[in-house]
Write a protein that holds these residues in place. Structure first.
Motif, short mmCIF file in Angstrom:
data_model
loop_
_atom_site.label_atom_id
_atom_site.label_comp_id
_atom_site.label_asym_id
_atom_site.label_seq_id
_atom_site.Cartn_x
_atom_site.Cartn_y
_atom_site.Cartn_z
N GLY A 1 0.82 13.61 2.18
CA GLY A 1 0.63 14.41 3.38
C GLY A 1 0.47 13.62 4.66
N ALA A 2 0.33 12.31 4.56
CA ALA A 2 0.15 11.48 5.76
C ALA A 2 1.48 11.31 6.48
CB ALA A 2 -0.42 10.13 5.39
N GLU A 3 1.43 11.35 7.82
CA GLU A 3 2.65 11.19 8.60
C GLU A 3 3.13 9.74 8.59
OE1 GLU A 3 4.34 12.20 13.11
OE2 GLU A 3 2.22 12.45 12.61
N PHE A 4 2.18 8.80 8.60
CA PHE A 4 2.51 7.38 8.58
C PHE A 4 1.72 6.69 7.48
CE2 PHE A 4 2.88 8.71 13.05
CZ PHE A 4 4.22 8.40 13.27
N ASN A 5 2.31 5.64 6.94
CA ASN A 5 1.61 4.84 5.93
C ASN A 5 0.85 3.74 6.67
OD1 ASN A 5 0.72 3.66 3.61
ND2 ASN A 5 2.71 2.82 3.00
N ASP A 6 -0.34 4.08 7.13
CA ASP A 6 -1.10 3.17 7.98
C ASP A 6 -2.55 3.09 7.51
OD1 ASP A 6 -1.91 1.50 9.99
OD2 ASP A 6 -1.60 2.92 11.62
N PRO A 7 -2.79 2.59 6.29
CA PRO A 7 -4.17 2.52 5.78
C PRO A 7 -5.02 1.48 6.49
CG PRO A 7 -2.68 1.41 4.29
CD PRO A 7 -1.81 2.08 5.32
N PHE A 8 -4.38 0.57 7.22
CA PHE A 8 -5.12 -0.49 7.91
C PHE A 8 -5.24 -0.21 9.41
CE2 PHE A 8 -2.44 -2.63 4.56
CZ PHE A 8 -3.43 -2.64 3.59
N ALA B 1 0.83 -1.20 0.00
CA ALA B 1 0.00 0.00 0.00
C ALA B 1 0.87 1.25 0.00
CB ALA B 1 -0.91 -0.01 1.22
N LYS B 2 0.52 2.23 -0.83
CA LYS B 2 1.28 3.47 -0.91
C LYS B 2 0.76 4.47 0.12
CE LYS B 2 2.46 3.00 -5.81
NZ LYS B 2 2.39 3.62 -7.15
N GLN B 3 1.67 5.28 0.63
CA GLN B 3 1.31 6.27 1.63
C GLN B 3 0.52 7.39 0.97
OE1 GLN B 3 4.43 7.29 4.27
NE2 GLN B 3 3.56 9.26 4.84
N GLU B 4 -0.54 7.82 1.64
CA GLU B 4 -1.33 8.93 1.12
C GLU B 4 -0.54 10.22 1.22
OE1 GLU B 4 -5.05 9.16 3.07
OE2 GLU B 4 -5.67 7.13 2.54
#
Length: 251
Positions: free
Chosen positions: A34-41, A29-32
């Motif tokens: 502006g997001a601080e962490f790549n945590d889509p889950f 999964a790619k980081q959104e």
């Protein structure tokens, strides 16, 4: 008694492991933006984290001020040394895959010394003479090869990880040179010792773990921050980060 480990980690098995790793991190999964962490889950991760914390509290008495040691300190240290020594052949292999022969040679020498003079790795004479471990894993190998980190994950029992590191764990298990090296019943003793080493680590780092899990306003966010910063430090991604085992709050 050790047997020849090569048949159990042959070309077909190793090839299968690399294919599995490719499939796992291909869909990272790619980081959104502006997001601080790549945590889509995050929602699912938090649920697993809560279950892990509940299990830690029930089994190890986590968060309780009167928690008793699980085992004598010398036993805990011996189990940790033994488990670390078992990981050296895998570290040697990964260092070679990363194109780093120097740490591979040092880890091989360390494994030889601790396995012989150190009574199978229970003792650690290699450290005493300045031959320090340079631990690595296939997750780092994937990083060296340019694989993306992927999303942050929390695994049942195992705790924090990333998609890339999860792929690395799968491959490390398959290509470990010591797989198949022990006959029955010795292989069960080795597996039990590795589990015991995890329990020993819970005891050895108990205060730090309790601070993170039970003394934080948001233990999930704290764990995520510490894991990712420490992992980036291990991989040399960020220069100005801390070791959470030295400072659990990073301040």
């Amino acid at each position: 008694m050790l047997r020849n480990p090569l048949p159990s980690a042959g070309p077909a098995r190793a090839a299968g492991a690399f294919v599995a790793a490719a499939l796992l991190f291909a869909g990272c999964a790619k980081q959104e933006p502006g997001a601080e962490f790549n945590d889509p889950f995050e929602t699912g991760n938090r649920a697993v984290h809560d279950a892990n914390v509940a299990l830690d509290r029930a089994v190890f008495g986590g968060g309780k001020p009167d928690r008793k040691p699980f085992m004598p300190a010398p036993v805990a240290e011996g189990l940790a040394n033994f488990s670390d020594n078992l990981g050296m052949p895998s570290a040697v292999l990964n260092s070679l895959l990363q194109g780093r022969p120097d740490p591979a040679v040092r880890n091989a020498a360390r494994f030889l010394m601790n396995t012989t003079v150190g009574i199978g790795g229970i003792l650690d004479p290699a450290t005493a003479v300045g031959l320090y471990a340079e631990d690595t894993d296939f997750g780092e190998t994937l990083h060296v090869w340019g694989a993306p980190e992927g999303a942050f994950l929390v695994l049942p029992l195992a705790g924090p990880s990333t998609e890339r590191d999860l792929a690395g764990k799968v491959v490390d298990f398959v290509i470990d040179p010591l797989n198949g090296a022990f006959p029955e019943p010795e292989k069960y003793y080795v597996a039990a010792a590795r589990v015991g080493a995890k329990v020993a680590d819970r005891q050895r780092y108990g205060d730090v773990i309790d601070d993170i899990l039970y003394n934080s306003a948001d233990s999930y966010a704290q764990m995520r921050l510490l894991y990712l910063q420490n992992r980036h430090y291990e991989l040399g991604i960020e220069a100005e980060v801390f070791d959470p085992y030295e400072d659990p709050y990073g301040q």
